[in-house]
Design a protein around this motif. Structure first.
Motif, PDB file in Angstrom:
ATOM      1  N   MET A   1      38.606  44.559  62.356  1.00  0.00           N
ATOM      2  CA  MET A   1      39.664  44.576  61.294  1.00  0.00           C
ATOM      3  C   MET A   1      39.820  46.024  60.881  1.00  0.00           C
ATOM      4  SD  MET A   1      39.082  42.492  57.577  1.00  0.00           S
ATOM      5  CE  MET A   1      40.045  41.004  58.015  1.00  0.00           C
ATOM      6  N   ARG A   2      41.154  46.244  60.422  1.00  0.00           N
ATOM      7  CA  ARG A   2      41.614  47.493  59.908  1.00  0.00           C
ATOM      8  C   ARG A   2      41.007  47.346  58.190  1.00  0.00           C
ATOM      9  NH1 ARG A   2      43.690  50.806  63.379  1.00  0.00           N
ATOM     10  NH2 ARG A   2      45.061  49.725  64.902  1.00  0.00           N
ATOM     11  N   THR A   3      40.898  48.670  57.954  1.00  0.00           N
ATOM     12  CA  THR A   3      40.431  48.917  56.466  1.00  0.00           C
ATOM     13  C   THR A   3      41.373  49.953  55.806  1.00  0.00           C
ATOM     14  OG1 THR A   3      39.090  50.682  57.332  1.00  0.00           O
ATOM     15  CG2 THR A   3      38.062  48.426  57.146  1.00  0.00           C
ATOM     16  N   ALA A   4      41.420  49.607  54.494  1.00  0.00           N
ATOM     17  CA  ALA A   4      42.339  50.568  53.775  1.00  0.00           C
ATOM     18  C   ALA A   4      41.569  50.762  52.316  1.00  0.00           C
ATOM     19  CB  ALA A   4      43.771  50.103  53.420  1.00  0.00           C
ATOM     20  N   LEU A   5      41.759  51.954  51.733  1.00  0.00           N
ATOM     21  CA  LEU A   5      41.228  52.194  50.482  1.00  0.00           C
ATOM     22  C   LEU A   5      42.571  52.351  49.541  1.00  0.00           C
ATOM     23  CD1 LEU A   5      39.302  53.298  48.425  1.00  0.00           C
ATOM     24  CD2 LEU A   5      39.366  55.626  49.476  1.00  0.00           C
ATOM     25  N   SER A   6      42.552  51.852  48.256  1.00  0.00           N
ATOM     26  CA  SER A   6      43.493  52.108  47.391  1.00  0.00           C
ATOM     27  C   SER A   6      42.780  52.851  46.050  1.00  0.00           C
ATOM     28  CB  SER A   6      43.854  50.707  46.660  1.00  0.00           C
ATOM     29  OG  SER A   6      44.806  51.039  45.454  1.00  0.00           O
ATOM     30  N   ILE A   7      43.233  54.128  45.889  1.00  0.00           N
ATOM     31  CA  ILE A   7      42.970  54.840  44.648  1.00  0.00           C
ATOM     32  C   ILE A   7      44.017  54.676  43.705  1.00  0.00           C
ATOM     33  CG2 ILE A   7      42.157  57.040  44.069  1.00  0.00           C
ATOM     34  CD1 ILE A   7      41.897  57.757  47.071  1.00  0.00           C
ATOM     35  N   ALA A   8      43.675  53.824  42.589  1.00  0.00           N
ATOM     36  CA  ALA A   8      44.632  53.683  41.629  1.00  0.00           C
ATOM     37  C   ALA A   8      44.158  53.244  40.329  1.00  0.00           C
ATOM     38  CB  ALA A   8      45.734  52.693  42.135  1.00  0.00           C
ATOM     39  N   GLY A   9      45.096  52.827  39.413  1.00  0.00           N
ATOM     40  CA  GLY A   9      44.570  52.368  38.199  1.00  0.00           C
ATOM     41  C   GLY A   9      44.490  50.679  38.324  1.00  0.00           C
ATOM     42  N   SER A  10      43.769  50.072  37.261  1.00  0.00           N
ATOM     43  CA  SER A  10      43.894  48.598  37.321  1.00  0.00           C
ATOM     44  C   SER A  10      44.877  48.230  36.408  1.00  0.00           C
ATOM     45  CB  SER A  10      42.144  48.256  36.943  1.00  0.00           C
ATOM     46  OG  SER A  10      42.028  46.873  36.806  1.00  0.00           O
ATOM     47  N   ASP A  11      45.542  47.214  36.801  1.00  0.00           N
ATOM     48  CA  ASP A  11      46.747  46.725  35.966  1.00  0.00           C
ATOM     49  C   ASP A  11      46.053  45.356  35.465  1.00  0.00           C
ATOM     50  OD1 ASP A  11      48.906  45.245  34.917  1.00  0.00           O
ATOM     51  OD2 ASP A  11      49.753  45.502  36.398  1.00  0.00           O
ATOM     52  N   SER A  12      45.800  44.967  34.181  1.00  0.00           N
ATOM     53  CA  SER A  12      45.302  43.776  33.713  1.00  0.00           C
ATOM     54  C   SER A  12      46.042  42.584  33.867  1.00  0.00           C
ATOM     55  CB  SER A  12      44.970  44.043  32.138  1.00  0.00           C
ATOM     56  OG  SER A  12      45.888  44.380  31.607  1.00  0.00           O
ATOM     57  N   SER A  13      47.316  42.930  33.940  1.00  0.00           N
ATOM     58  CA  SER A  13      48.485  41.655  34.129  1.00  0.00           C
ATOM     59  C   SER A  13      48.232  41.282  35.559  1.00  0.00           C
ATOM     60  CB  SER A  13      49.757  41.966  33.685  1.00  0.00           C
ATOM     61  OG  SER A  13      50.452  43.051  34.522  1.00  0.00           O
ATOM     62  N   GLY A  14      47.825  42.035  36.586  1.00  0.00           N
ATOM     63  CA  GLY A  14      47.919  41.792  37.998  1.00  0.00           C
ATOM     64  C   GLY A  14      49.003  42.100  38.993  1.00  0.00           C
ATOM     65  N   GLY A  15      49.881  42.565  38.174  1.00  0.00           N
ATOM     66  CA  GLY A  15      51.388  42.944  38.939  1.00  0.00           C
ATOM     67  C   GLY A  15      51.435  44.086  39.577  1.00  0.00           C
ATOM     68  N   ALA A  16      50.630  45.078  39.370  1.00  0.00           N
ATOM     69  CA  ALA A  16      50.793  46.401  39.866  1.00  0.00           C
ATOM     70  C   ALA A  16      49.246  47.013  40.377  1.00  0.00           C
ATOM     71  CB  ALA A  16      51.335  47.578  39.007  1.00  0.00           C
ATOM     72  N   GLY A  17      49.178  48.132  40.580  1.00  0.00           N
ATOM     73  CA  GLY A  17      48.039  49.002  40.594  1.00  0.00           C
ATOM     74  C   GLY A  17      47.048  48.329  41.821  1.00  0.00           C
TER      75      GLY A  17
END
Length: 170
Positions: A1-17
């Motif tokens: 399985m391929r793997t990816a790392l997201s380095i970002a902010g957490s969006d409490s509304s779930g629409g981004a980040g």
């Protein structure tokens, strides 16, 4: 399985980040890992507050990921301060990260600023050169290119300007 790392902010509304990255990666059959740069209290109408990770904690998150399940790709989103940009650049270089995508998030869709003074310049200086692809939206492309974008031709010129400065695709 391929793997990816997201380095970002957490969006409490779930629409981004981080939340949007996890959904996208999972839907494409990619094992998603994360390093959280900031927690946000936000919804579709605006950002109420941002609680930034410390550089030390972000570095520990990146070490934990790279030392166990090496990501095949790295996607960088919201990085709110120069100190966090430096840690990310240091760790990606240390671990010889490949297939890096930088999505330079400067402003939320609602219009709220998400990057402190100095962070955009360091993104361009330290992270763009590590990237295979940089994906700014139009306002971000204007900020990084110093150009006004009003047409497709303007978009192409801005992409060329940004790409030639970092040696990456825009």
């Amino acid at each position: 399985m391929r793997t990816a790392l997201s380095i970002a902010g957490s969006d409490s509304s779930g629409g981004a980040g981080i939340q949007a990255d996890i959904k996208t990666m999972t839907m494409h059959g990619v094992f998603a890992m994360t390093a959280v740069t900031a927690l946000t209290a936000q919804n579709t109408t605006g950002v109420r507050s941002i609680l930034e990770s410390t550089p030390e904690f972000l570095g520990q998150q990146l070490d934990a990921v790279f030392e166990d399940i090496r990501p095949d790709a790295v996607k960088i989103g919201m990085v709110s301060s120069p100190a966090l940009v430096r840690v990310i650049a240091e760790k990606l270089t240390q671990y010889h990260a490949g297939h890096v995508v930088v999505d330079p998030v400067l402003v939320a869709t609602s219009g709220s600023a998400l990057a402190a003074d100095g962070a955009p310049a360091l993104l361009r200086e330290l992270l763009f050169p590590l990237a295979q692809v940089v994906t700014p939206n139009i306002p971000e492309a204007e900020a990084f290119s110093g150009m006004t974008i009003r047409s497709r031709s303007d978009m192409e010129s801005a992409a060329e300007a940004i790409g030639s400065a970092c040696g990456c695709a825009v």
